[in-house]
Design an enzyme around this catalytic site. Structure first.
Site, mmCIF file in Angstrom:
data_model
loop_
_atom_site.group_PDB
_atom_site.id
_atom_site.type_symbol
_atom_site.label_atom_id
_atom_site.label_comp_id
_atom_site.label_asym_id
_atom_site.label_seq_id
_atom_site.Cartn_x
_atom_site.Cartn_y
_atom_site.Cartn_z
ATOM 1 N N ASP A 280 0.860 -1.176 0.000
ATOM 2 C CA ASP A 280 0.000 0.000 0.000
ATOM 3 C C ASP A 280 0.898 1.229 0.000
ATOM 4 O O ASP A 280 1.785 1.355 0.855
ATOM 5 C CB ASP A 280 -0.898 0.023 1.242
ATOM 6 N N ASP B 283 -15.110 -2.966 -1.865
ATOM 7 C CA ASP B 283 -14.741 -2.699 -0.475
ATOM 8 C C ASP B 283 -16.026 -2.483 0.307
ATOM 9 O O ASP B 283 -16.812 -1.597 -0.045
ATOM 10 C CB ASP B 283 -13.854 -1.455 -0.388
#
Length: 244
Positions: free
Chosen positions: A8, A129
């Site tokens: 990330d 998500d």
């Protein structure tokens, strides 16, 4: 079954967030290219990358870091975060990405995803998500009223390479994957599903290899790998053994 190590990116560095909160970022490696190479050297076969700044900004922000990753590893790389147009997708694929993950745009403009699948077959994944069973967008900052399965079904038959399903309520806190909702999604669509959010220990890897979970394409691991809670050699050996 593929175990995808995660990088990330925030401000050019390799970080992990807790519960998707940009204020709760832990820097694990200031050199994303070196981290990508380390994962390859450990035996991983894919890499999952998210441009966190990009997800919030709605455009690619950590492009230089992604390019460094692509130069550093021979492994296929999938990237999500801020990719919202066909031109964006094409640019990233030309840079050497193997797969582009579309999240917010899949909610806002499903037709664009379907068009992208036609233009770039096998190269488009959808990132779903979810928080409390509803789809979140704009870097998880905004909730929608859309259900997870409801969104996934919009892309049935479109040629989506995979759905990456993240349970935000578990992301980065090492509580284990939400197997119930993940397997429910995998049962509801024929698109391959990759589990994300909460992978905590080698027990999750074992759970992933049980018969009912074999339908999953794989799982993404971030914090558990960085914190040493999952030993790469042990995890990859288990997966290899399960392949027979």
């Amino acid at each position: 079954m593929i175990l995808f190590p995660a990088i990330d990116l925030k401000d050019g560095q390799c970080v992990r967030l807790k519960l998707g909160d940009m204020e709760q970022a832990t820097v694990y490696n200031p050199d994303p290219g070196a981290q990508a190479k380390a994962f390859e050297d450990q035996g991983f076969e894919w890499l999952h990358v998210v441009d966190l700044n990009g997800a919030f900004a709605g455009e690619s922000v950590n492009g230089a870091a992604v390019d460094a990753i692509l130069k550093a590893t021979k492994n296929p790389v999938q990237l999500g975060g801020g990719i919202r147009s066909l031109a964006h997708i094409e640019t990233w694929l030309q840079h050497g990405l193997s797969r582009v993950i579309l999240g917010t745009v899949a909610v806002r403009d499903p037709a664009l995803v379907i068009e992208a699948c036609k233009l770039f077959p096998g190269k488009i994944a959808v990132g779903i998500d979810a928080k409390g069973g509803k789809v979140a967008v704009e870097g998880w900052a905004e909730a929608s009223e859309l259900g997870v399965v409801e969104l996934a079904k919009k892309f049935e038959g479109a040629g989506v390479a995979a759905i990456i399903y993240t349970d935000i309520d578990r992301d980065g806190i090492l509580t284990g994957i939400n197997w119930e909702s993940t397997l429910e999604l995998a049962d509801a669509v024929s698109i391959p599903v990759i589990a994300s959010g909460g992978l905590a220990s080698i027990e999750d890897i074992r759970r992933m290899l049980e018969p009912d979970a074999r339908k999953l394409e794989g799982a993404i691991s971030g914090r558990a790998l960085y914190d040493g809670r999952i030993d790469p050699a042990e995890a990859l050996a288990l997966i290899q053994a399960a392949k027979g």
